[in-house]
Design an enzyme around this catalytic site. Structure first.
Site, PDB file in Angstrom:
ATOM      1  N   GLU A  30       0.840  -1.197   0.000  1.00 16.56           N
ATOM      2  CA  GLU A  30       0.000   0.000   0.000  1.00 16.56           C
ATOM      3  C   GLU A  30       0.878   1.253   0.000  1.00 16.56           C
ATOM      4  OE1 GLU A  30      -2.822   2.412   3.211  1.00 16.56           O
ATOM      5  OE2 GLU A  30      -2.102   0.392   3.647  1.00 16.56           O
ATOM      6  N   ASP A  48      -1.286  -1.391   5.842  1.00 14.85           N
ATOM      7  CA  ASP A  48      -1.227  -0.820   7.191  1.00 14.85           C
ATOM      8  C   ASP A  48      -2.250  -1.485   8.112  1.00 14.85           C
ATOM      9  OD1 ASP A  48       0.705   0.892   6.279  1.00 14.85           O
ATOM     10  OD2 ASP A  48      -0.639   2.621   6.072  1.00 14.85           O
ATOM     11  N   ASP A  83      -4.523  -0.323   9.932  1.00 10.43           N
ATOM     12  CA  ASP A  83      -5.560   0.644  10.275  1.00 10.43           C
ATOM     13  C   ASP A  83      -6.782   0.395   9.404  1.00 10.43           C
ATOM     14  OD1 ASP A  83      -4.822   1.541   7.783  1.00 10.43           O
ATOM     15  OD2 ASP A  83      -3.960   3.442   8.462  1.00 10.43           O
ATOM     16  N   ASP A 136      -7.957   2.047   6.798  1.00 12.85           N
ATOM     17  CA  ASP A 136      -7.663   2.111   5.363  1.00 12.85           C
ATOM     18  C   ASP A 136      -6.944   0.847   4.886  1.00 12.85           C
ATOM     19  OD1 ASP A 136      -8.874   4.384   4.572  1.00 12.85           O
ATOM     20  OD2 ASP A 136      -7.118   5.673   4.697  1.00 12.85           O
TER      21      ASP A 136
END
Length: 638
Positions: A429, A502, A504, A506
Site C-alpha cells: 500500500e 497498514d 488501520d 484504510d
C-alpha cells in the site's frame, strides 16, 4: 552390481486396517485439518444415508472439550447380529473391515454417499479411541476399539425403546497434524446437508464454548438454499426457479434430479453441484448437463421471440449464467466419483438426462413468466456487450504492456529468481511503504509492487471496468496469468502473493478490496494456497536494553508484566511507512522472522455471502455485521 535380494520376503501384505494407518491420505484425502474434518463427514454421511432411506430425521454432532466427537442419529442402528460367513458381529465387521457395509445391497440403500464401504472403518483405524453404541431390538449394544482393533467383544449394556447409532471417536495424534476441530468448518458441511435433505434436523454443539451451537433445518430444501445464498443480493425475480425429476437413468436405476436457481444483479455466476449429498467441487456430468440445458432453453427462447436485435453480438453460455445462483443436486443408485474424496461426478448418462430436464422445465417456465424471461435475456445481452468490451480492454492492455517494454509494469521491482516456487511478490500500500519494502527486500526472491490508492470494488463492477483499472492491470501483468478468458494458472510468476497493508481502517479496506478481487476473478490463486496476508507489528517496546516488536495489545501487556521493575517505553506504528527498511524486513518480510497468514477458502458459501455483504450494494446487512462484531475488534486505529 550388488546382489539382488528382491524376493517373497520383500512383499508386505497389510492386514485389516493397517493399510489405512499406513497411507491415510489415500482414504481421507490428507492428514491435515481437511482430513481431520473428513472423519466427521464419513460418520455423518452414514446417518444421512439412513435419512435418505426414510429411517432418520435427527442427527446430533457434538465437539467435546478434548476435541473428541460424538455423532448420534435416530436411524435403525447398525446391525449387531452374528455374521456367519465372517465369524463376527455385523457391527464389528462394519467398523473393522474395509469395503464392508450395507451400501452394496441396493435393497438397503437406494442412494448413498458412502459407496466405497470404507467410511466408518477408516475413522476407526485413524482414531486413538473409538466407541460404538447401538440402539436396536429394544437393547443397547456397545463396543470399544483402539486404533482399529477391538478391545472387547460386543456387549449388551441396557434396554431402550429407541433406535439409532452413537459413534464417539478421538482422532489419533500419531496420524493427524492437528487435532483442533473448527466449529465453522463443520457448520458449513452440516448446513449443506440440511439444505440438501429437507425434513432432516442437524444439531451441532460445541462443549469447548458455553452455549455455542447451531441448529439446521430447512423445510424449503434447495429453495431455502438459494434464498440463503442470495440473502444480501438483489434478485431479478422474487421466487427461485425450482423443479424435481424422479425417474430412471439409462441403466434403469433410480434417479432424482433437483435444480433451483435465481438471477441477481451481480456479475458472477455462483453454482454449486452435489451428487448423493457430496459436494462435487470440480463439477462433473450433472453440472455439464445443467449448463447445456440452460443454454439451449434460453437460446431457443431468444430465437423464438426475436429478442437479439444486434447481429454482431454473440451470446455465450457464460453470458446466460451471469448473476445466477444455482444448486444442482442429483441422487442416483450407482454414482461414479473420481477418487474417495469424490470431487467430480463421472456418470456419462447423467449429462443427457439433466440437460433434457433442465431444458424442458426452463422452456415452460420462460413461456409462463415472460416478464422474468425478459429480465434474464436483457441481463445476458448486456453481459455479452460487456464481455466484448472486456476482451478489447485486455487486448489494449497487452498492446500497452508491449509498448512499455515487454509485459511487466514499470512500478514493479522484480526479483532475479525465475522459479515461481521460490519467488514471492508483496502487494504494498502506497509509495512510502513501497520504498521501504524495496530497500528491505531480498532482491533474489522478493518482488515489490506498490499500489497507488485503492483498486476498484470488483463486487460492484462489470469485468470490462475491472480490467480497465490501472492498479489491477499492473497486478495482472506482474502475475503473468492473464485475466478472465485468458487466465492461465501455469504462467503464474510467484507462488506467494503477499498483501502488505497498514494495520488501520484504510489498510483493512485495501486488503478486503484485494481479497474480493482474488475471490471473484482469480479464485484459483486462493484455492492453490498462493495468497497470504502479512502481519506487521503494532508496537515496538523497550525495557532497558531489551527491545521487541509486538503484534497486539495482549503482547504489549505481557511484555510489561515480564519487566515489572523497568521503565517500559513503546512506539505504536500507524503505518508501514513509519518503519525503516531494516525494521520492515525483520518484522514483515524476512521468511525466518516474519509472520504471515495464508488465505484459505474453507467455506465457499459463507465466503460468497461475506464478500457480498461487505462489498455489495446492500447497507443494512453490513450495518448489522458491524454491530454484531464491534465488540470483538481490538487494535483499531482510525
Amino acid at each position: 552390481m550388488g546382489e539382488n535380494n528382491y524376493n517373497a520376503e520383500n512383499i508386505k501384505s497389510l492386514k485389516g486396517l493397517e493399510a489405512v494407518r499406513k497411507r491415510p491420505a489415500m482414504y481421507i484425502g490428507s492428514t491435515s485439518s481437511a482430513g481431520l474434518h473428513h472423519l466427521v463427514y464419513e460418520i455423518v454421511d452414514n446417518s444421512i444415508d439412513e435419512a435418505l432411506a426414510g429411517y432418520c430425521d435427527t442427527i446430533d454432532v457434538t465437539i467435546h472439550r478434548d476435541n473428541s466427537i460424538t455423532i448420534q442419529d435416530n436411524g435403525r442402528g447398525i446391525p449387531v447380529d452374528y455374521h456367519e460367513e465372517e465369524g463376527m458381529s455385523a457391527l464389528e465387521l462394519v467398523v473393522c473391515t474395509l469395503h464392508a457395509g450395507g451400501k452394496f445391497d441396493n435393497s438397503n440403500y437406494k442412494v448413498s454417499g458412502g459407496l466405497h464401504g470404507v467410511g466408518v472403518s477408516c475413522v476407526n483405524a485413524l482414531s486413538a479411541k473409538f466407541y460404538a453404541e447401538v440402539y436396536r431390538n429394544g437393547t443397547i449394544y456397545a463396543m470399544h476399539f483402539v486404533r482399529g482393533e477391538k478391545t472387547e467383544e460386543l456387549q449388551e449394556i441396557g434396554t431402550t425403546d429407541k433406535t439409532g447409532t452413537i459413534i464417539t471417536f478421538t482422532p489419533d495424534h500419531e496420524i493427524f497434524e492437528t487435532l483442533e476441530y473448527s466449529f465453522d468448518i463443520l457448520s458449513q458441511r452440516l448446513r449443506e446437508l440440511a439444505f440438501l435433505n429437507k425434513g432432516i434436523t442437524i444439531n451441532l454443539f460445541d462443549e469447548r464454548e458455553a452455549d455455542k451451537e447451531h441448529h439446521f433445518s430447512y423445510p424449503g430444501g434447495l429453495v431455502s438454499f438459494i434464498e440463503y445464498l442470495d440473502e444480501n443480493k438483489h434478485p431479478l425475480h422474487e421466487e427461485p426457479v425450482h423443479f424435481i425429476y424422479t425417474g430412471k437413468d439409462d441403466a434403469g436405476e433410480d434417479l432424482e434430479i433437483e435444480v433451483a436457481f435465481q438471477y441477481n444483479d451481480t456479475y458472477k455466476e455462483n453454482i454449486f453441484s452435489f451428487a448423493n449429498n457430496i459436494n462435487t467441487r470440480e463439477g462433473g456430468t450433472h453440472l455439464t448437463g445443467f449448463r447445456q440445458g440452460l443454454t439451449r432453453a434460453l437460446t431457443k427462447y431468444i430465437d423464438d421471440n426475436g429478442l437479439l436485435k444486434t447481429k454482431n453480438i454473440k451470446i455465450s453460455g457464460e453470458d446466460l449464467r451471469e448473476g445466477m445462483t444455482a444448486v444442482i443436486s442429483v441422487k442416483l443408485t450407482d454414482p461414479q466419483f473420481e477418487g474417495q474424496t469424490k470431487q467430480k461426478l463421472g456418470n456419462s448418462g447423467v449429462t443427457k438426462l439433466v440437460a433434457q430436464n433442465v431444458r424442458e422445465n426452463l422452456v415452460t417456465y420462460l413461456e409462463e413468466n415472460p416478464q422474468i424471461a425478459k429480465k434474464i435475456v436483457e441481463k445476458s445481452i448486456n453481459s455479452a456487450v460487456a464481455r466484448e468490451a472486456a476482451r478489447k480492454a485486455r487486448q489494449l492492455a497487452r498492446r500497452k504492456s508491449v509498448m512499455d517494454g515487454g509485459g511487466l509494469p514499470g512500478k514493479l521491482a522484480d526479483c532475479s529468481e525465475k522459479d515461481p516456487a521460490k519467488s514471492e511478490i508483496f502487494i504494498v500500500e502506497g509509495d512510502s511503504a513501497g520504498g521501504s519494502a524495496k530497500s528491505g527486500r531480498s532482491r533474489e526472491t522478493q518482488a515489490i509492487l506498490p499500489l497507488k490508492g485503492k483498486i476498484i470494488n470488483v463486487e460492484k463492477a462489470r469485468p470490462d471496468k475491472v480490467i480497465a483499472n490501472d492498479e489491477i492491470q499492473a497486478m495482472i501483468q506482474a502475475f503473468g496469468t492473464g485475466f478472465g478468458e485468458d487466465f492461465n494458472m501455469s504462467k503464474l510468476r510467484y507462488h506467494k502473493i503477499i498483501i502488505m497493508a497498514d494495520a488501520d481502517v484504510d489498510g483493512a479496506h485495501i486488503s478486503t478490496l484485494l481479497l474480493t478481487f482474488f475471490f471473484r476473478h482469480m479464485p484459483e490463486l486462493i484455492e492453490s494456497g498462493y495468497v497470504y496476508k502479512s502481519c506487521p507489528p503494532l508496537y515496538k517496546a523497550k525495557a532497558g536494553k531489551k527491545e521487541e516488536f509486538l503484534f497486539n495489545d495482549a503482547a504489549l501487556e505481557e511484555f510489561k508484566q515480564r519487566h515489572p521493575n523497568q521503565k517500559v517505553t513503546y512506539q505504536r506504528f500507524k503505518g508501514l511507512g513509519e518503519m525503516n527498511p531494516d525494521q520492515l524486513a525483520t518484522t514483515t518480510m524476512n521468511p525466518e522472522t516474519r509472520k504471515v497468514l495464508q488465505v484459505r477458502l474453507e467455506d465457499v458459501v459463507e465466503a460468497d455471502r461475506i464478500f457480498t455483504m461487505l462489498m455489495g450494494e446492500e447497507v443494512p446487512p453490513r450495518r448489522k455485521f458491524i454491530e454484531d462484531n464491534a465488540k470483538k475488534v481490538s487494535n483499531l486505529d482510525i
